[in-house]
Design an enzyme around this catalytic site. Structure first.
Site, PDB file in Angstrom:
ATOM      1  N   THR A  26       7.724  34.374  33.191  1.00 48.60           N
ATOM      2  CA  THR A  26       6.749  33.684  34.042  1.00 48.60           C
ATOM      3  C   THR A  26       7.296  32.344  34.521  1.00 48.60           C
ATOM      4  O   THR A  26       6.547  31.414  34.818  1.00 48.60           O
ATOM      5  CB  THR A  26       5.430  33.453  33.288  1.00 48.60           C
ATOM      6  OG1 THR A  26       5.755  32.836  32.031  1.00 48.60           O
ATOM      7  CG2 THR A  26       4.676  34.730  33.046  1.00 48.60           C
ATOM      8  N   GLU A 120      21.905  14.005  44.477  1.00 49.03           N
ATOM      9  CA  GLU A 120      22.415  14.417  43.164  1.00 49.03           C
ATOM     10  C   GLU A 120      23.879  14.775  43.254  1.00 49.03           C
ATOM     11  O   GLU A 120      24.429  14.937  44.355  1.00 49.03           O
ATOM     12  CB  GLU A 120      21.621  15.618  42.646  1.00 49.03           C
ATOM     13  CG  GLU A 120      20.259  15.242  42.117  1.00 49.03           C
ATOM     14  CD  GLU A 120      19.586  16.366  41.380  1.00 49.03           C
ATOM     15  OE1 GLU A 120      20.083  17.483  41.405  1.00 49.03           O
ATOM     16  OE2 GLU A 120      18.535  16.106  40.773  1.00 49.03           O
ATOM     17  N   HIS A 242      25.658  20.223  30.999  1.00 49.39           N
ATOM     18  CA  HIS A 242      25.150  19.022  31.651  1.00 49.39           C
ATOM     19  C   HIS A 242      25.818  17.825  31.003  1.00 49.39           C
ATOM     20  O   HIS A 242      25.803  17.698  29.776  1.00 49.39           O
ATOM     21  CB  HIS A 242      23.632  18.921  31.518  1.00 49.39           C
ATOM     22  CG  HIS A 242      23.050  17.978  32.518  1.00 49.39           C
ATOM     23  ND1 HIS A 242      23.266  16.629  32.466  1.00 49.39           N
ATOM     24  CD2 HIS A 242      22.312  18.193  33.630  1.00 49.39           C
ATOM     25  CE1 HIS A 242      22.656  16.051  33.494  1.00 49.39           C
ATOM     26  NE2 HIS A 242      22.075  16.988  34.215  1.00 49.39           N
ATOM     27  N   ARG A 290      29.221  18.747  38.192  1.00 50.26           N
ATOM     28  CA  ARG A 290      29.036  18.650  36.737  1.00 50.26           C
ATOM     29  C   ARG A 290      30.248  19.093  35.937  1.00 50.26           C
ATOM     30  O   ARG A 290      30.537  18.527  34.886  1.00 50.26           O
ATOM     31  CB  ARG A 290      27.842  19.513  36.325  1.00 50.26           C
ATOM     32  CG  ARG A 290      26.565  18.900  36.761  1.00 50.26           C
ATOM     33  CD  ARG A 290      25.393  19.761  36.432  1.00 50.26           C
ATOM     34  NE  ARG A 290      24.203  19.058  36.903  1.00 50.26           N
ATOM     35  CZ  ARG A 290      23.022  19.608  37.041  1.00 50.26           C
ATOM     36  NH1 ARG A 290      22.845  20.873  36.736  1.00 50.26           N
ATOM     37  NH2 ARG A 290      22.004  18.894  37.459  1.00 50.26           N
ATOM     38  N   HIS A 349      23.688  23.941  29.616  1.00 54.14           N
ATOM     39  CA  HIS A 349      22.568  23.669  30.506  1.00 54.14           C
ATOM     40  C   HIS A 349      22.178  24.854  31.366  1.00 54.14           C
ATOM     41  O   HIS A 349      21.005  25.180  31.484  1.00 54.14           O
ATOM     42  CB  HIS A 349      22.964  22.490  31.399  1.00 54.14           C
ATOM     43  CG  HIS A 349      21.888  22.039  32.321  1.00 54.14           C
ATOM     44  ND1 HIS A 349      20.636  21.669  31.869  1.00 54.14           N
ATOM     45  CD2 HIS A 349      21.858  21.881  33.674  1.00 54.14           C
ATOM     46  CE1 HIS A 349      19.896  21.293  32.907  1.00 54.14           C
ATOM     47  NE2 HIS A 349      20.609  21.433  34.012  1.00 54.14           N
ATOM     48  N   ARG A 384      27.328  25.945  39.384  1.00 55.71           N
ATOM     49  CA  ARG A 384      26.122  25.765  40.197  1.00 55.71           C
ATOM     50  C   ARG A 384      26.015  24.334  40.704  1.00 55.71           C
ATOM     51  O   ARG A 384      26.207  23.380  39.951  1.00 55.71           O
ATOM     52  CB  ARG A 384      24.890  26.072  39.354  1.00 55.71           C
ATOM     53  CG  ARG A 384      23.592  25.782  40.068  1.00 55.71           C
ATOM     54  CD  ARG A 384      22.439  25.774  39.099  1.00 55.71           C
ATOM     55  NE  ARG A 384      22.533  24.670  38.173  1.00 55.71           N
ATOM     56  CZ  ARG A 384      21.507  23.884  37.815  1.00 55.71           C
ATOM     57  NH1 ARG A 384      20.314  24.109  38.310  1.00 55.71           N
ATOM     58  NH2 ARG A 384      21.659  22.904  36.949  1.00 55.71           N
TER      59      ARG A 384
HETATM   60  C1  LIG Z   1      16.064  20.277  31.140  1.00 57.48           C
HETATM   61  C2  LIG Z   1      16.359  21.101  32.364  1.00 57.48           C
HETATM   62  C3  LIG Z   1      16.387  20.491  33.606  1.00 57.48           C
HETATM   63  C4  LIG Z   1      16.652  21.248  34.751  1.00 57.48           C
HETATM   64  N1  LIG Z   1      16.600  20.622  35.975  1.00 57.48           N
HETATM   65  C5  LIG Z   1      16.723  21.384  37.089  1.00 57.48           C
HETATM   66  C6  LIG Z   1      16.513  20.820  38.381  1.00 57.48           C
HETATM   67  O1  LIG Z   1      16.201  19.655  38.500  1.00 57.48           O
HETATM   68  N2  LIG Z   1      16.643  21.609  39.463  1.00 57.48           N
HETATM   69  C7  LIG Z   1      16.961  22.933  39.371  1.00 57.48           C
HETATM   70  O2  LIG Z   1      17.079  23.612  40.395  1.00 57.48           O
HETATM   71  N3  LIG Z   1      17.155  23.493  38.158  1.00 57.48           N
HETATM   72  C8  LIG Z   1      17.025  22.759  37.032  1.00 57.48           C
HETATM   73  N4  LIG Z   1      17.196  23.346  35.811  1.00 57.48           N
HETATM   74  C9  LIG Z   1      17.457  24.775  35.752  1.00 57.48           C
HETATM   75  C10 LIG Z   1      16.193  25.543  36.108  1.00 57.48           C
HETATM   76  O3  LIG Z   1      15.091  24.920  35.476  1.00 57.48           O
HETATM   77  C11 LIG Z   1      16.294  26.980  35.658  1.00 57.48           C
HETATM   78  O4  LIG Z   1      17.493  27.557  36.088  1.00 57.48           O
HETATM   79  C12 LIG Z   1      15.141  27.787  36.264  1.00 57.48           C
HETATM   80  O5  LIG Z   1      13.911  27.163  35.944  1.00 57.48           O
HETATM   81  C13 LIG Z   1      15.191  29.196  35.740  1.00 57.48           C
HETATM   82  O6  LIG Z   1      14.020  29.840  36.127  1.00 57.48           O
HETATM   83  P1  LIG Z   1      13.791  31.330  35.676  1.00 57.48           P
HETATM   84  O7  LIG Z   1      12.461  31.719  36.227  1.00 57.48           O
HETATM   85  O8  LIG Z   1      14.964  32.133  36.026  1.00 57.48           O
HETATM   86  O9  LIG Z   1      13.742  31.268  34.072  1.00 57.48           O
HETATM   87  P2  LIG Z   1      12.842  30.401  33.057  1.00 57.48           P
HETATM   88  O10 LIG Z   1      12.055  29.346  33.732  1.00 57.48           O
HETATM   89  O11 LIG Z   1      13.746  29.995  31.961  1.00 57.48           O
HETATM   90  O12 LIG Z   1      11.775  31.462  32.532  1.00 57.48           O
HETATM   91  C14 LIG Z   1      12.151  32.531  31.689  1.00 57.48           C
HETATM   92  C15 LIG Z   1      10.923  33.329  31.347  1.00 57.48           C
HETATM   93  O13 LIG Z   1      11.327  34.531  30.694  1.00 57.48           O
HETATM   94  C16 LIG Z   1      10.579  34.709  29.511  1.00 57.48           C
HETATM   95  N5  LIG Z   1      11.367  35.499  28.568  1.00 57.48           N
HETATM   96  C17 LIG Z   1      12.640  35.327  28.177  1.00 57.48           C
HETATM   97  N6  LIG Z   1      13.005  36.299  27.320  1.00 57.48           N
HETATM   98  C18 LIG Z   1      11.939  37.118  27.182  1.00 57.48           C
HETATM   99  C19 LIG Z   1      11.681  38.295  26.446  1.00 57.48           C
HETATM  100  N7  LIG Z   1      12.593  38.888  25.657  1.00 57.48           N
HETATM  101  N8  LIG Z   1      10.453  38.863  26.521  1.00 57.48           N
HETATM  102  C20 LIG Z   1       9.490  38.303  27.284  1.00 57.48           C
HETATM  103  N9  LIG Z   1       9.671  37.190  28.015  1.00 57.48           N
HETATM  104  C21 LIG Z   1      10.885  36.610  27.963  1.00 57.48           C
HETATM  105  C22 LIG Z   1      10.272  33.315  29.043  1.00 57.48           C
HETATM  106  O14 LIG Z   1       9.213  33.350  28.150  1.00 57.48           O
HETATM  107  C23 LIG Z   1       9.955  32.648  30.385  1.00 57.48           C
HETATM  108  O15 LIG Z   1       8.641  32.946  30.766  1.00 57.48           O
HETATM  109  C24 LIG Z   1      16.936  22.616  34.644  1.00 57.48           C
HETATM  110  C25 LIG Z   1      16.921  23.227  33.400  1.00 57.48           C
HETATM  111  C26 LIG Z   1      16.632  22.479  32.260  1.00 57.48           C
HETATM  112  C27 LIG Z   1      16.598  23.166  30.932  1.00 57.48           C
END
Ligand SMILES: Cc1cc2nc3c(=O)[nH]c(=O)nc-3n(C[C@H](O)[C@H](O)[C@H](O)COP(=O)(O)OP(=O)(O)OC[C@H]3O[C@@H](n4cnc5c(N)ncnc54)[C@H](O)[C@@H]3O)c2cc1C
Length: 530
Positions: A26, A120, A242, A290, A349, A384
């Site tokens: 989500t 950035e 990071h 980075r 990161h 990235r």
């Molecule tokens: C501290 C931090 C700062 C960041 N800053 C930036 C930024 O400024 N700009 C930017 O572009 N990116 C940034 N990033 C990276 C970015 O946040 C992530 O790459 C992005 O949010 C990933 O989104 P996603 O939907 O792919 O995964 P996520 O947001 O990680 O969501 C993963 C989902 O999968 C679910 N999940 C995982 N495994 C399972 C399982 N086995 N069963 C059920 N559910 C599961 C989790 O519960 C979660 O709901 C940052 C990351 C971090 C950690």
């Protein structure tokens, strides 16, 4: 040299269910995919084991919105950071879609900081959209979460927010469903879900390392699950560290991040004598990509025999107003960034690689889709560019959702099998993460990687009841084997993969790496062009 992968121990099945599409996750990617697929008439079930990285994103969302900017410039910066491995077609379509996606999110209710575009690392123009200063991810999460819950309330999709995806159900080379455990922790209730499409949006794998910016549940589940099912995995050696993660003696696991935007606002990386570390290393100095900054820091730390450096943010004007999250995290750790340099070290990161997928999430395995950080689309190449990932997750999430328009649930129960085997003992998880940081971190070499793979091969076997700890330890083990194998194969330095025994890049290696698992062994299918 590689290590054998472990499958999850078998679990008795308690029930059956069905959906047209099961979306796992989500975060920005999963929520976008689920909302779009549901809006386009698909029968959608979303499952999640908790929050991933999205709510924690501090920097923002990259998009061409400024008067001095152009899609070609955003594409050029992305490809420069990607060090020759970006897919230009993928990058072009991302940068073209990014401004549209941000306007769309604003129309959905996102409150972005108006009239201010941030700068950035690696960006040649101001193009980072923020919300609430450094709370951009939280705003994206709030808006998408609100719309998800509305869709649930209106009966347009189903959401299980207590469910862990265990394995894909595979029949005749096609994914036809998902094995899921609900309420893991007590007695798990295992459900076989028949589905016409499974979308992995599970994020990265920061917890394969001893220190990471990622929240606790980011354990590479989707990547491990896809690899076990036989899907191709690409570019996993490219793990972005990071550079500016808050360092404290003896602290491991998730650590607070000091956003790059701080350096955009004038903060500098210095050593314990106050000397700048990035001067003369790169034309963009502290705002270099980075990989360049983390590598220069690793070198400076090795030279000084120190495990940390400092970020001097004292000259940043409006520090408290612009960076409230950072200031609070530092003060909670006993350091005041307004009056003293903050101790920092690089931390895991972002996973540039993952499940090989195209821009519609299509993987090498029929019925399996991947989007967001878990996917390797070729947008990020070998490294990235900052703030491209939220944009990618949102944009491609919607594309995947559109692709699955109208998908109804299967009419028969899920057939298909999953591999089963001895899982990995969670008691060894911290040691494995330490070994990954030591041998497969910012700098790698053959000797270290080989000894790491030997250690991974000898990992302890899980005993006793199968809970979330065993699932995550087994998945982290799988991810570690994949990353270490890919890192050993790539005998060059490129992007965020740095080999001390092969310090230069090699034109012969200007191609993506592709791995595939068969019978628990990792095979390499190298040679896919960038
Ligand atoms: C501290 C931090 C700062 C960041 N800053 C930036 C930024 O400024 N700009 C930017 O572009 N990116 C940034 N990033 C990276 C970015 O946040 C992530 O790459 C992005 O949010 C990933 O989104 P996603 O939907 O792919 O995964 P996520 O947001 O990680 O969501 C993963 C989902 O999968 C679910 N999940 C995982 N495994 C399972 C399982 N086995 N069963 C059920 N559910 C599961 C989790 O519960 C979660 O709901 C940052 C990351 C971090 C950690």
């Amino acid at each position: 040299v590689t290590a054998t992968l472990r499958a999850l121990p078998p679990l008795p099945v308690d029930g059956e269910d069905a959906a047209g599409v099961v979306v796992v996750g989500t975060g920005a990617a999963g929520a976008s995919a689920a909302l779009e697929a549901a809006a386009q008439g698909a029968d959608v079930l979303v499952i999640s084991k908790g929050d991933g990285s999205t709510p924690w994103a501090q920097g923002g969302l990259a998009a061409v919105l400024g008067p001095d900017d152009a899609p070609e410039l955003h594409a050029r910066d992305t490809e420069t950071a990607g060090a020759g491995l970006c897919d230009p077609g993928a990058v072009g379509s991302l940068v073209a879609a990014a401004p549209v996606e941000i306007r769309r999110l604003a129309a959905l209710g996102a409150r972005f900081d108006v009239g201010h575009l941030g700068l950035e690392g690696g960006h040649s123009r101001r193009r980072i959209v923020h919300a609430g200063g450094d709370a951009s991810g939280a705003e994206v999460h709030r808006v998408l979460g609100t719309h998800l819950l509305r869709a649930v309330g209106a009966g347009r999709l189903r959401l299980w927010d207590d469910a862990v995806a265990l394995d894909a159900l595979v029949e005749a080379g096609r994914v036809c469903g998902l094995l899921v455990a609900r309420r893991l922790g007590g007695r798990p209730h295992v459900v076989r879900i028949a589905a016409n499409a499974v979308v992995l949006a599970t994020g990265g794998f920061g917890h394969a390392y001893a220190t990471t910016t990622n929240p606790a549940g980011v354990t590479g589940d989707g990547l491990a699950l896809a690899a076990r099912a036989g899907a191709e995995v690409a570019d996993v050696e490219f793990v972005q560290f990071h550079p500016t993660v808050l360092w404290q003696p003896g602290r491991r696991g998730r650590r607070p991040l000091l956003t790059e935007a701080l350096r955009g606002a004038g903060a500098l990386i210095v050593d314990d004598t106050g000397q700048r570390v990035m001067t003369g290393v790169h034309p963009l100095a502290d705002l270099a990509p980075r990989d360049v900054v983390s590598s220069a820091m690793a070198e400076a730390m090795a030279e000084r025999g120190s495990d940390h450096l400092y970020l001097d943010a004292r000259r940043v004007s409006g520090l408290e107003a612009e960076f409230p999250t950072v200031v609070a995290a530092c003060r909670a750790a006993g350091v005041d960034p307004a009056t003293e340099p903050v101790p920092i070290a690089p931390g895991a990161h972002y996973a540039c690689g993952g499940v090989r997928a195209d821009m519609d999430g299509v993987t090498s395995l029929e019925g399996l889709f991947a989007v967001g950080e878990v996917a390797a689309t070729g947008v990020h190449g070998a490294n990235r560019l900052a703030s491209n990932s939220l944009t990618e997750s949102l944009t491609l999430g919607r594309r995947v959702g559109r692709r699955l328009a109208g998908l109804r649930r299967p009419t028969r129960p899920a057939a298909g099998s999953v591999p089963a085997g001895p899982g990995v003992d969670p008691a060894g998880r911290a040691d494995t993460a330490d070994a990954m940081s030591r041998h497969c971190g910012v700098r790698r070499c053959a000797t270290g990687l080989e000894s790491l793979l030997e250690d991974l091969d000898g990992a302890g076997v899980a005993e006793g009841p199968v809970g979330l700890e065993v699932v995550e330890a087994t998945n982290l083990h799988t991810v570690s084997v994949l990353v270490a194998t890919a890192a050993l194969l790539r005998t060059e330095s490129r992007g965020c993969h740095r080999r001390s025994d092969f310090p230069s890049s090699d034109e012969g290696w200007a191609r993506r790496s592709v791995l595939r698992v068969s019978d628990g062994r990792v095979g390499a299918a190298l040679g896919a062009g960038a």
